[in-house]
Write an enzyme that holds these catalytic residues in place. Sequence first.
Site, PDB file in Angstrom:
ATOM      1  N   GLY A  41       0.847  -1.198   0.000  1.00 24.00           N
ATOM      2  CA  GLY A  41       0.000   0.000   0.000  1.00 24.00           C
ATOM      3  C   GLY A  41       0.875   1.238   0.000  1.00 24.00           C
ATOM      4  N   CYS A  42       0.382   2.286   0.601  1.00 24.08           N
ATOM      5  CA  CYS A  42       1.094   3.555   0.646  1.00 24.08           C
ATOM      6  C   CYS A  42       2.469   3.363   1.283  1.00 24.08           C
ATOM      7  CB  CYS A  42       0.285   4.571   1.451  1.00 24.08           C
ATOM      8  SG  CYS A  42       1.165   6.108   1.769  1.00 24.08           S
ATOM      9  N   PHE A  43       3.501   3.833   0.590  1.00 19.44           N
ATOM     10  CA  PHE A  43       4.849   3.617   1.118  1.00 19.44           C
ATOM     11  C   PHE A  43       5.111   4.388   2.396  1.00 19.44           C
ATOM     12  CE2 PHE A  43       6.233   5.996  -3.007  1.00 19.44           C
ATOM     13  CZ  PHE A  43       5.791   7.229  -2.556  1.00 19.44           C
ATOM     14  N   CYS A  66       3.305   4.380   4.997  1.00 20.17           N
ATOM     15  CA  CYS A  66       2.928   3.495   6.108  1.00 20.17           C
ATOM     16  C   CYS A  66       4.018   2.469   6.401  1.00 20.17           C
ATOM     17  CB  CYS A  66       1.636   2.761   5.787  1.00 20.17           C
ATOM     18  SG  CYS A  66       0.181   3.809   5.611  1.00 20.17           S
TER      19      CYS A  66
END
Length: 181
Positions: free
Chosen positions: A11-13, A15
């Site tokens: 997902g979002c890097f 995070c």
Amino acid sequence: MAEEIATLAGGCFWCVEAVFDDVIGVGSVESGYIGGKVVNPTYKQVCGGDTGHAEAIRIAFDPEVIGYGDLLDIFFHVHDPSQLNRQGNDVGTQYRSAIFPHSPEQEAEARAAIVRAQPDWPGPIVTTIEPDAPWYPAEDYHQEYFAREGMGNGYCVAVVAPKLAKFRKSYANRLKANAGA
């Protein structure tokens, strides 16, 4: 022994970078793009969903301190590997769950980690194991984003901070802050 590299997309890097920055044995974490067809993609291009890249992190780690399998166990704990091409409200192939092994040994460990993690998820794990591909570091403003912006950014407050708290609670013995304590 020399540092090894692990490349993971969850997902979002922002995070996953924030989580692995805290792990003992991790020397550095870099956010970037991998697995696509455009050379030197920009964040805007990747977010458009047409380049084929995943937002990912590249971890340099000391295998004498933490093993690749341990990094994968943490990876499966801090994101939802049962969501296809998404993590929560982040939707698109750029947010897929993927592992990019750098050797046949890493590929074998990735397959074993999926088997280990499956009982923790009610649905099937959809994490892909993809061939190593050209790595493109994300723009400077994405590097160490949570460390710099953290609680001043709504997305970080709502999404990154809870993942980081979950990790810190579950893996207290793996935190740099607790090493040697």
